[in-house]
Write an enzyme that holds these catalytic residues in place. Sequence first.
Site, PDB file in Angstrom:
ATOM      1  N   CYS A 237      23.351 -63.440 -19.427  1.00 37.66           N
ATOM      2  CA  CYS A 237      24.687 -63.828 -18.967  1.00 37.66           C
ATOM      3  C   CYS A 237      25.689 -63.204 -19.912  1.00 37.66           C
ATOM      4  CB  CYS A 237      24.829 -65.351 -18.964  1.00 37.66           C
ATOM      5  SG  CYS A 237      26.525 -65.859 -18.589  1.00 37.66           S
ATOM      6  N   ASN A 246      16.226 -63.680 -17.135  1.00 33.85           N
ATOM      7  CA  ASN A 246      15.668 -64.834 -16.430  1.00 33.85           C
ATOM      8  C   ASN A 246      14.152 -64.680 -16.461  1.00 33.85           C
ATOM      9  OD1 ASN A 246      18.383 -64.202 -15.018  1.00 33.85           O
ATOM     10  ND2 ASN A 246      17.916 -66.287 -14.386  1.00 33.85           N
TER      11      ASN A 246
HETATM   12  P1  HMG Z   1      41.139 -66.440 -15.425  1.00 34.02           P
HETATM   13  O1  HMG Z   1      41.489 -65.198 -16.159  1.00 34.02           O
HETATM   14  O2  HMG Z   1      41.405 -67.738 -16.074  1.00 34.02           O
HETATM   15  O3  HMG Z   1      41.703 -66.470 -13.914  1.00 34.02           O
HETATM   16  O4  HMG Z   1      39.595 -66.365 -15.067  1.00 34.02           O
HETATM   17  P2  HMG Z   1      43.092 -66.288 -13.271  1.00 34.02           P
HETATM   18  O5  HMG Z   1      43.110 -67.229 -12.108  1.00 34.02           O
HETATM   19  O6  HMG Z   1      44.175 -66.364 -14.297  1.00 34.02           O
HETATM   20  O7  HMG Z   1      43.012 -64.776 -12.717  1.00 34.02           O
HETATM   21  C1  HMG Z   1      42.950 -63.658 -13.582  1.00 34.02           C
HETATM   22  C2  HMG Z   1      42.737 -62.422 -12.736  1.00 34.02           C
HETATM   23  O8  HMG Z   1      41.460 -62.486 -12.098  1.00 34.02           O
HETATM   24  C3  HMG Z   1      43.763 -62.259 -11.614  1.00 34.02           C
HETATM   25  O9  HMG Z   1      43.921 -60.863 -11.409  1.00 34.02           O
HETATM   26  C4  HMG Z   1      43.047 -62.840 -10.413  1.00 34.02           C
HETATM   27  O10 HMG Z   1      43.505 -62.312  -9.200  1.00 34.02           O
HETATM   28  C5  HMG Z   1      41.632 -62.415 -10.684  1.00 34.02           C
HETATM   29  P3  HMG Z   1      45.231 -60.091 -11.988  1.00 34.02           P
HETATM   30  O11 HMG Z   1      46.392 -60.813 -11.400  1.00 34.02           O
HETATM   31  O12 HMG Z   1      45.120 -60.243 -13.491  1.00 34.02           O
HETATM   32  O13 HMG Z   1      45.027 -58.693 -11.497  1.00 34.02           O
HETATM   33  N1  HMG Z   1      40.644 -63.313 -10.057  1.00 34.02           N
HETATM   34  C6  HMG Z   1      39.668 -62.878  -9.256  1.00 34.02           C
HETATM   35  N2  HMG Z   1      39.312 -61.646  -8.831  1.00 34.02           N
HETATM   36  C7  HMG Z   1      38.252 -61.574  -7.996  1.00 34.02           C
HETATM   37  N3  HMG Z   1      37.529 -62.654  -7.599  1.00 34.02           N
HETATM   38  C8  HMG Z   1      37.861 -63.884  -8.000  1.00 34.02           C
HETATM   39  C9  HMG Z   1      38.969 -64.033  -8.866  1.00 34.02           C
HETATM   40  N4  HMG Z   1      39.560 -65.100  -9.444  1.00 34.02           N
HETATM   41  C10 HMG Z   1      40.577 -64.647 -10.158  1.00 34.02           C
HETATM   42  N5  HMG Z   1      37.138 -64.928  -7.594  1.00 34.02           N
HETATM   43  C11 HMG Z   1      37.776 -66.770 -13.559  1.00 34.02           C
HETATM   44  C12 HMG Z   1      38.967 -67.370 -14.293  1.00 34.02           C
HETATM   45  C13 HMG Z   1      36.972 -67.928 -12.991  1.00 34.02           C
HETATM   46  C14 HMG Z   1      38.279 -65.874 -12.455  1.00 34.02           C
HETATM   47  C15 HMG Z   1      36.964 -65.956 -14.574  1.00 34.02           C
HETATM   48  O14 HMG Z   1      36.704 -66.747 -15.674  1.00 34.02           O
HETATM   49  C16 HMG Z   1      35.676 -65.451 -14.011  1.00 34.02           C
HETATM   50  O15 HMG Z   1      35.647 -64.613 -13.118  1.00 34.02           O
HETATM   51  N6  HMG Z   1      34.534 -65.964 -14.555  1.00 34.02           N
HETATM   52  C17 HMG Z   1      33.227 -65.616 -14.051  1.00 34.02           C
HETATM   53  C18 HMG Z   1      32.301 -65.346 -15.208  1.00 34.02           C
HETATM   54  C19 HMG Z   1      30.938 -65.035 -14.665  1.00 34.02           C
HETATM   55  O16 HMG Z   1      30.780 -64.539 -13.567  1.00 34.02           O
HETATM   56  N7  HMG Z   1      29.901 -65.346 -15.480  1.00 34.02           N
HETATM   57  C20 HMG Z   1      28.536 -65.106 -15.092  1.00 34.02           C
HETATM   58  C21 HMG Z   1      28.056 -66.012 -14.013  1.00 34.02           C
HETATM   59  S1  HMG Z   1      27.603 -67.640 -14.592  1.00 34.02           S
HETATM   60  C22 HMG Z   1      25.971 -67.461 -15.120  1.00 34.02           C
HETATM   61  O17 HMG Z   1      25.467 -66.379 -15.207  1.00 34.02           O
HETATM   62  C23 HMG Z   1      25.174 -68.708 -15.388  1.00 34.02           C
HETATM   63  C24 HMG Z   1      24.165 -69.000 -14.287  1.00 34.02           C
HETATM   64  O18 HMG Z   1      23.260 -67.925 -14.114  1.00 34.02           O
HETATM   65  C25 HMG Z   1      23.363 -70.257 -14.616  1.00 34.02           C
HETATM   66  C26 HMG Z   1      22.778 -70.263 -16.046  1.00 34.02           C
HETATM   67  O19 HMG Z   1      21.999 -69.363 -16.382  1.00 34.02           O
HETATM   68  O20 HMG Z   1      23.140 -71.184 -16.781  1.00 34.02           O
HETATM   69  C27 HMG Z   1      24.866 -69.252 -12.945  1.00 34.02           C
HETATM   70 MG    MG Z   2      21.461 -67.606 -15.383  1.00 28.95          MG
END
Ligand code: HMG
Ligand code: MG
Length: 291
Positions: A237, A246
């Site tokens: 991650c 994984n």
């Molecule tokens: P933020 O910076 O707080 O969000 O991030 P924001 O609302 O201020 O938006 C910032 C920018 O992102 C804006 O663009 C939005 O439009 C854009 P700008 O105006 O700067 O050009 N934006 C998006 N773009 C595309 N799709 C979207 C989206 N939302 C906002 N959905 C946010 C908050 C949640 C977006 C950010 O933190 C994020 O994307 N996080 C995801 C991180 C991630 O994917 N991590 C890996 C997955 S989790 C994992 O792997 C664990 C898991 O496997 C289980 C485990 O192993 O434990 C599931």
């Molecule tokens: Mg995971």
Amino acid sequence: MERVEICEVGPRDGLQNETRLIPLAEKVALIDILSRVGFRRVEVASFVSSKWVPQMADSAQVMAQIARVPGVTYAALTPNMQGYAAARAARVDEVAIFASASEGFSKANLNATINESLARFAPVAQAARRDGVKLRCYVSCVTDCPFDGPVPPDDVARVAAALSDLGCHEISLGDTIGRGTPQTIDAMLDAVLKVVPTGQLAGHYHDTNGRALENIGASLARGLRVFDAAVGGLGGCPYAPGAAGNVATERVARYLTAQGFAHGLDVGLLDQAAGMAWAMTRRDKHDISDN
Ligand code: HMG
Ligand code: MG
């Protein structure tokens, strides 16, 4: 023979962490072979900010180009309404919201506290219910957090209960940095099972310390019958320093067979897909004959 479902998450959880930008055609080819292995579900995409996870920026194209096999559910991560709308437009079958049991990881992964993230997920859950889209939930850091250390089981139970209240059909419990042991997994399950029934839970274990199969064993003993895995042991991650791959799907399949469970997967084809995954990520083939 009792059946256990392996949910393939390699194309999402596996590839999201790769530093080389994997070409779209390679992702599609991997998903297309996985679609024929016998999985009921494959997590193939992530509609998150491309600034946060550049590797998943082509998720809509991935969805458009894969050859969908009837009977396979194609799933994707959706952290907010923007992601949900994009996932819907791409005709995703199942969306997943993802919370953390620890504040440190929640902030690093979602730029939000746990409570803020739950508030952000509520409209996604409501929209999924309205649209008849299946909703899955993850809880990360169910035993250990890379920022906050050991995570109290009651904290996991609190978040799992909140996600269950949002209407998730399944809650996947993530040992995000693979530091769980059969003892800590069991203690965590003991707390979670007081608030969420076994049939609603899945295990999602990373294999950083090589204990994921034992952790699956501990979870099977607690009645869990769904486990996430990534072909070839892909993954990690990007917001969890130290998170290795994984647990490898082909190892889980062999482990389940040895334990007397049916999984319904074509292991020969799965090994072929693992070879493809290693080639894509330029890893060395690990030994799949070890159990
Ligand atoms: P933020 O910076 O707080 O969000 O991030 P924001 O609302 O201020 O938006 C910032 C920018 O992102 C804006 O663009 C939005 O439009 C854009 P700008 O105006 O700067 O050009 N934006 C998006 N773009 C595309 N799709 C979207 C989206 N939302 C906002 N959905 C946010 C908050 C949640 C977006 C950010 O933190 C994020 O994307 N996080 C995801 C991180 C991630 O994917 N991590 C890996 C997955 S989790 C994992 O792997 C664990 C898991 O496997 C289980 C485990 O192993 O434990 C599931
Ligand atoms: Mg995971």
